[in-house]
Design a protein around this motif. Structure first.
Motif, PDB file in Angstrom:
ATOM      1  N   GLN A   1      22.640 -18.729 -69.401  1.00 26.49           N
ATOM      2  CA  GLN A   1      23.793 -19.628 -69.502  1.00 26.49           C
ATOM      3  C   GLN A   1      23.502 -20.888 -68.691  1.00 26.49           C
ATOM      4  O   GLN A   1      23.470 -20.833 -67.460  1.00 26.49           O
ATOM      5  CB  GLN A   1      25.046 -18.933 -68.976  1.00 26.49           C
ATOM      6  CG  GLN A   1      25.447 -17.704 -69.756  1.00 26.49           C
ATOM      7  CD  GLN A   1      25.836 -18.046 -71.175  1.00 26.49           C
ATOM      8  OE1 GLN A   1      26.583 -18.984 -71.418  1.00 26.49           O
ATOM      9  NE2 GLN A   1      25.312 -17.296 -72.122  1.00 26.49           N
ATOM     10  N   PRO A   2      23.290 -22.037 -69.340  1.00 25.58           N
ATOM     11  CA  PRO A   2      22.820 -23.235 -68.628  1.00 25.58           C
ATOM     12  C   PRO A   2      23.773 -23.783 -67.577  1.00 25.58           C
ATOM     13  O   PRO A   2      23.330 -24.361 -66.590  1.00 25.58           O
ATOM     14  CB  PRO A   2      22.593 -24.252 -69.750  1.00 25.58           C
ATOM     15  CG  PRO A   2      23.419 -23.773 -70.886  1.00 25.58           C
ATOM     16  CD  PRO A   2      23.494 -22.287 -70.757  1.00 25.58           C
TER      17      PRO A   2
ATOM     18  N   GLN B   1       7.443 -24.844 -73.843  1.00 25.13           N
ATOM     19  CA  GLN B   1       8.569 -24.656 -74.769  1.00 25.13           C
ATOM     20  C   GLN B   1       8.483 -23.314 -75.492  1.00 25.13           C
ATOM     21  O   GLN B   1       9.476 -22.610 -75.644  1.00 25.13           O
ATOM     22  CB  GLN B   1       8.618 -25.791 -75.800  1.00 25.13           C
ATOM     23  CG  GLN B   1       8.972 -27.132 -75.221  1.00 25.13           C
ATOM     24  CD  GLN B   1      10.350 -27.160 -74.594  1.00 25.13           C
ATOM     25  OE1 GLN B   1      11.289 -26.540 -75.078  1.00 25.13           O
ATOM     26  NE2 GLN B   1      10.472 -27.872 -73.482  1.00 25.13           N
TER      27      GLN B   1
ATOM     28  N   GLN C   1      10.433 -21.776 -72.027  1.00 22.97           N
ATOM     29  CA  GLN C   1      11.760 -22.308 -72.300  1.00 22.97           C
ATOM     30  C   GLN C   1      12.508 -21.447 -73.318  1.00 22.97           C
ATOM     31  O   GLN C   1      13.718 -21.283 -73.227  1.00 22.97           O
ATOM     32  CB  GLN C   1      11.664 -23.758 -72.798  1.00 22.97           C
ATOM     33  CG  GLN C   1      12.998 -24.471 -72.842  1.00 22.97           C
ATOM     34  CD  GLN C   1      13.605 -24.648 -71.460  1.00 22.97           C
ATOM     35  OE1 GLN C   1      12.949 -25.102 -70.538  1.00 22.97           O
ATOM     36  NE2 GLN C   1      14.878 -24.294 -71.320  1.00 22.97           N
ATOM     37  N   ARG C   2      11.801 -20.874 -74.258  1.00 19.16           N
ATOM     38  CA  ARG C   2      12.418 -19.997 -75.266  1.00 19.16           C
ATOM     39  C   ARG C   2      13.171 -18.852 -74.594  1.00 19.16           C
ATOM     40  O   ARG C   2      14.275 -18.491 -74.991  1.00 19.16           O
ATOM     41  CB  ARG C   2      11.328 -19.453 -76.197  1.00 19.16           C
ATOM     42  CG  ARG C   2      11.818 -18.534 -77.281  1.00 19.16           C
ATOM     43  CD  ARG C   2      10.661 -18.042 -78.144  1.00 19.16           C
ATOM     44  NE  ARG C   2       9.630 -17.348 -77.392  1.00 19.16           N
ATOM     45  CZ  ARG C   2       9.690 -16.070 -77.029  1.00 19.16           C
ATOM     46  NH1 ARG C   2      10.733 -15.351 -77.339  1.00 19.16           N
ATOM     47  NH2 ARG C   2       8.709 -15.510 -76.357  1.00 19.16           N
TER      48      ARG C   2
ATOM     49  N   ASN D   1      16.161 -20.327 -72.419  1.00 21.48           N
ATOM     50  CA  ASN D   1      17.288 -20.779 -73.236  1.00 21.48           C
ATOM     51  C   ASN D   1      18.336 -19.686 -73.434  1.00 21.48           C
ATOM     52  O   ASN D   1      19.458 -19.970 -73.835  1.00 21.48           O
ATOM     53  CB  ASN D   1      16.806 -21.272 -74.600  1.00 21.48           C
ATOM     54  CG  ASN D   1      16.173 -22.637 -74.522  1.00 21.48           C
ATOM     55  OD1 ASN D   1      16.325 -23.369 -73.544  1.00 21.48           O
ATOM     56  ND2 ASN D   1      15.425 -22.995 -75.551  1.00 21.48           N
ATOM     57  N   GLN D   2      17.979 -18.452 -73.167  1.00 18.18           N
ATOM     58  CA  GLN D   2      18.920 -17.349 -73.310  1.00 18.18           C
ATOM     59  C   GLN D   2      19.863 -17.239 -72.106  1.00 18.18           C
ATOM     60  O   GLN D   2      20.871 -16.529 -72.176  1.00 18.18           O
ATOM     61  CB  GLN D   2      18.157 -16.043 -73.512  1.00 18.18           C
ATOM     62  CG  GLN D   2      17.335 -16.042 -74.797  1.00 18.18           C
ATOM     63  CD  GLN D   2      16.478 -14.808 -74.898  1.00 18.18           C
ATOM     64  OE1 GLN D   2      16.975 -13.705 -74.832  1.00 18.18           O
ATOM     65  NE2 GLN D   2      15.177 -15.012 -75.038  1.00 18.18           N
TER      66      GLN D   2
ATOM     67  N   GLU E   1      14.860 -26.799 -64.725  1.00 21.26           N
ATOM     68  CA  GLU E   1      14.151 -28.082 -64.754  1.00 21.26           C
ATOM     69  C   GLU E   1      13.292 -28.264 -63.501  1.00 21.26           C
ATOM     70  O   GLU E   1      12.141 -28.689 -63.580  1.00 21.26           O
ATOM     71  CB  GLU E   1      15.155 -29.234 -64.888  1.00 21.26           C
ATOM     72  CG  GLU E   1      14.502 -30.561 -65.184  1.00 21.26           C
ATOM     73  CD  GLU E   1      13.730 -30.603 -66.494  1.00 21.26           C
ATOM     74  OE1 GLU E   1      12.693 -31.305 -66.534  1.00 21.26           O
ATOM     75  OE2 GLU E   1      14.136 -29.948 -67.471  1.00 21.26           O
TER      76      GLU E   1
ATOM     77  N   CYS F   1      20.517 -24.671 -65.590  1.00 22.01           N
ATOM     78  CA  CYS F   1      19.700 -25.699 -66.250  1.00 22.01           C
ATOM     79  C   CYS F   1      18.981 -26.576 -65.226  1.00 22.01           C
ATOM     80  O   CYS F   1      17.828 -26.968 -65.443  1.00 22.01           O
ATOM     81  CB  CYS F   1      20.539 -26.533 -67.208  1.00 22.01           C
ATOM     82  SG  CYS F   1      21.929 -27.410 -66.461  1.00 22.01           S
TER      83      CYS F   1
END
Length: 114
Positions: A57-58, A46, A50-51, A54-55, A28, A24
Motif C-alpha cells: 500500500q503506497p 521494474q 518494483q513489481r 507495487n503490491q 524510492e 512509496c
C-alpha cells in the motif's frame, strides 16, 4: 559496515528521520540506495523489484504487517513466494523493520520433476 543503512546518508542537513514515511517514499529511497551499490538496470528493477513492491500500500506506513500481507498473497511453496520474500526482506532490513520472511513463510522451493 556493508548491508546497513544510515539515514544520515539520505537526509538534508537539519532533516530528521520520520518513522512514519509512506511506503512509496521508503521504496524510492531504497531504490536509490540499492541501485547506487549494485549493478542493476532500470528494466531489471521494474521487472524484479518494483513489481513486488507495487503490491504494498503506497500511502500507508511500511510495517511488518503490510510486508507479511503481501508475502501471504503469493502461492505457498512457489518460486514467486521465495523471490517475494527475498525482495521484501531486503527492503525491511534496509528500513529497520523487524520481520523474518525467510524460515516460516518462504518454504523451500524445489523444481518440479516431470
Amino acid at each position: 559496515m556493508r548491508g546497513t543503512f544510515s539515514w544520515d546518508e539520505w537526509l538534508m542537513p537539519g532533516e530528521e528521520k520520520s518513522s512514519s514515511l509512506k511506503t512509496c517514499d521508503r521504496i524510492e529511497a531504497f531504490k536509490d540506495w540499492y541501485m547506487s551499490r549494485n549493478t542493476l538496470t532500470e528494466k531489471t528493477w521494474q521487472r524484479h523489484w518494483q513489481r513486488i513492491f507495487n503490491q504494498l500500500q503506497p500511502n500507508k506506513e511500511l510495517s511488518e504487517g503490510e510486508i507479511l500481507k503481501v508475502v501471504l498473497q503469493t502461492p505457498a511453496n512457489s518460486r514467486s513466494r521465495k523471490l517475494c520474500c527475498q525482495k521484501l526482506q531486503k527492503l525491511a532490513d534496509w528500513a529497520g523493520i523487524e520481520v523474518d520472511c525467510q524460515p516460516k513463510l518462504m518454504a523451500s522451493h524445489s523444481p518440479s520433476h516431470k
